[in-house]
Design an enzyme around this catalytic site. Structure first.
Site, short mmCIF file in Angstrom:
data_model
loop_
_atom_site.label_atom_id
_atom_site.label_comp_id
_atom_site.label_asym_id
_atom_site.label_seq_id
_atom_site.Cartn_x
_atom_site.Cartn_y
_atom_site.Cartn_z
N GLU A 213 0.85 -1.07 0.22
CA GLU A 213 -0.06 0.08 0.12
C GLU A 213 1.00 1.41 0.16
O GLU A 213 1.96 1.40 0.81
CB GLU A 213 -0.82 -0.16 1.20
CG GLU A 213 -2.14 0.67 1.04
CD GLU A 213 -2.95 -0.13 0.09
OE1 GLU A 213 -3.02 0.36 -1.19
OE2 GLU A 213 -3.61 -1.13 0.60
N SER B 295 -25.60 8.42 -16.51
CA SER B 295 -25.19 7.52 -15.40
C SER B 295 -26.32 7.25 -14.61
O SER B 295 -26.86 8.35 -13.97
CB SER B 295 -23.81 8.09 -14.68
OG SER B 295 -23.81 7.28 -13.33
N SER C 256 -11.83 1.81 -5.90
CA SER C 256 -11.46 2.28 -7.29
C SER C 256 -12.68 2.40 -8.37
O SER C 256 -12.62 2.07 -9.53
CB SER C 256 -10.36 1.15 -7.91
OG SER C 256 -9.30 1.46 -7.30
N GLU D 254 -6.95 10.36 -14.83
CA GLU D 254 -7.16 10.56 -13.38
C GLU D 254 -6.10 11.73 -12.82
O GLU D 254 -6.85 12.44 -12.05
CB GLU D 254 -6.77 9.30 -12.77
CG GLU D 254 -6.72 9.37 -11.11
CD GLU D 254 -8.20 8.93 -10.50
OE1 GLU D 254 -8.91 8.03 -11.40
OE2 GLU D 254 -8.67 9.19 -9.52
N ASP E 172 -4.36 0.82 -9.52
CA ASP E 172 -5.72 0.85 -9.29
C ASP E 172 -6.31 0.59 -11.17
O ASP E 172 -6.89 -0.40 -11.42
CB ASP E 172 -6.51 2.04 -9.06
CG ASP E 172 -6.28 2.19 -7.81
OD1 ASP E 172 -5.48 1.33 -6.97
OD2 ASP E 172 -6.69 3.34 -7.27
C1 GLA Z 1 -5.01 4.99 -4.32
C2 GLA Z 1 -4.15 5.30 -5.64
C3 GLA Z 1 -3.15 4.02 -5.80
C4 GLA Z 1 -2.26 3.55 -4.58
C5 GLA Z 1 -3.31 3.68 -3.45
C6 GLA Z 1 -2.51 3.16 -2.22
O1 GLA Z 1 -5.92 4.14 -4.45
O2 GLA Z 1 -4.90 5.33 -6.60
O3 GLA Z 1 -2.35 4.59 -6.88
O4 GLA Z 1 -1.43 4.60 -4.42
O5 GLA Z 1 -3.98 4.65 -3.24
O6 GLA Z 1 -1.83 2.44 -2.27
#
Ligand code: GLA
Length: 396
Positions: free
Chosen positions: A35, A69, A135, A169, A181
């Protein structure tokens, strides 16, 4: 899953009177471990979820783009391909489109990479719990890549789809995120975990098999306020720590290129809090390697212990957890059926995960929710994770 796709098809018909030329699903993700190191060249180990985003879409001959949406009633957006092609990417120009900044930002990235995109209608809907940090935005970006590839028939591989989705993003959300993600939402496979080296983009799949255990996803329901500014702050702290460490190791291009031993030898170069931020990155990378080995060997006890250590490092060294995430992780760890628990994703709210004996999962869900509620006053939501194929998973 089919039910959601059918609803997207119906929405496309009722809103725009269009028949669906294509229908696509893109997953959300849960990160098992690794993480806050995907922007430090570290290893991450996410899975693609059966919860995600769905689209039905149709090509149009007149260059118009219309987006609806089901989750954003009253926020239907209309524009056209020529306008999208002419907008600057980095000035926040897409943000005026609200939720549709993500699909339109992706369309603009595809156009700037030479893909021909004309008009289209698209209806989307999601099954991810809102604001849960699983995500949904990366899922929507990758979904758009897959829809446009099918509608306009161009070539697009999973790695390029992930990279351009991440660029969208950055521009649209102003979050300087890593690649994890978008990569897993594009490349994930059912019943697999992905081990991704974010320094080289080398990756491998391995069976996501927890034996007699189950992965619980625990949504704290804590809104992730301040998450983007704190996220960007952590990212620049890591950049500063790397700059200082390079006085000892000029050849290192990212924090996770240091072994824990190399880091210890140079730790005196770092003031607080940079010392703890960098220590998290370096040790988390090692934990991810060890977790991959434990999972492959079926050693769930070790895997659970590594999840615990990851959370503690994110809590005390990286400081991205907060009261609610700590409370739900503590409640899970206190349950006799649980081998380990940690926050997942960016933190500051959102979800945590726990490895729980399958035979006791239903009871554990109730018990953990009750303890969490007593401590925070919040009704959380706990469910069993299921994995699914991502749209580029078979063609990376
Ligand atoms: C978010 C970001 C990822 C990653 C996580 C933490 O989800 O989009 O790129 O950095 O936080 O691991």
């Amino acid at each position: 899953m089919d039910e959601y796709l059918n609803r997207a098809v119906r929405l496309l018909g009722s809103e725009f009177g269009a028949p669906a030329h294509t229908r696509v699903f893109a997953p959300g993700r849960v990160n098992l471990i690794g993480e806050h190191i995907d922007y430090n060249g570290g290893r991450v180990m996410p899975c693609s979820l059966s919860l995600g985003t769905y689209a039905a879409a149709a090509r149009r001959g007149d260059g118009r783009i219309r987006l609806v949406s089901a989750d954003m009633p009253g926020e239907t957006v209309e524009t056209d391909a020529a306008q999208i092609a002419s907008l600057p990417h980095e000035s926040g120009a897409f943000r005026r489109f609200g939720w549709a900044a993500y699909p339109l930002g992706v369309a603009a990235k595809l156009i700037s990479r030479g893909r021909g995109i004309g008009g289209f209608d698209m209806a989307v809907m999601g099954s991810l719990p809102r604001g849960s940090g699983l995500s949904s935005s990366a899922s929507l970006e990758v979904l758009t890549c897959a829809v446009l590839r099918e509608l306009f028939g161009f070539e697009l591989g999973g790695v390029e789809a992930a990279l351009l989705s991440r660029e969208a993003e950055h521009d649209c959300a102003g979050v300087n995120c890593g690649i994890m993600d978008q990569f897993i939402c594009a490349a994930g496979r059912e019943n697999s975990a992905l081990l991704l080296d974010t320094g080289t983009l080398e990756y491998s799949y391995f069976p996501f098999d927890l034996g007699e255990y189950t992965l619980l996803i625990m949504n704290t329901k804590k809104p992730r306020r301040l998450a983007s500014s704190k996220y960007n702050e952590r990212r620049s702290e890591c950049g500063e720590a790397l700059r200082l460490l390079r006085t000892a190791y000029p050849e290192k291009a990212a924090l996770c290129e240091l072994t824990p031993e190399e880091f210890r030898a140079a730790a005196h170069l770092l003031p607080e809090p940079l010392l703890r931020r960098a220590r998290h990155a370096v040790t988390e990378n090692r934990r991810t390697e060890e977790a991959a080995a434990a999972l492959s060997a079926g050693d769930m006890t070790r895997f659970g212990a590594l999840l615990n250590a990851s959370h503690d490092s994110l809590r005390f060294d990286y400081e991205v957890t907060g009261f609610e995430l700590d409370a739900i992780v503590e409640a899970a760890r206190a349950h006799s059926s649980v081998l380990g628990a940690r926050m997942t994703g960016a933190g500051f709210g959102g979800c945590a995960i726990a490895i729980c004996a399958s035979s006791e999962a239903e009871e554990a869900k109730k018990d953990i929710a009750a303890v969490y509620n007593e401590k925070t006053g919040i009704e959380c939501e706990i469910f069993t994770a299921r994995t699914a194929d991502a749209p580029f998973g078979g063609m990376m």
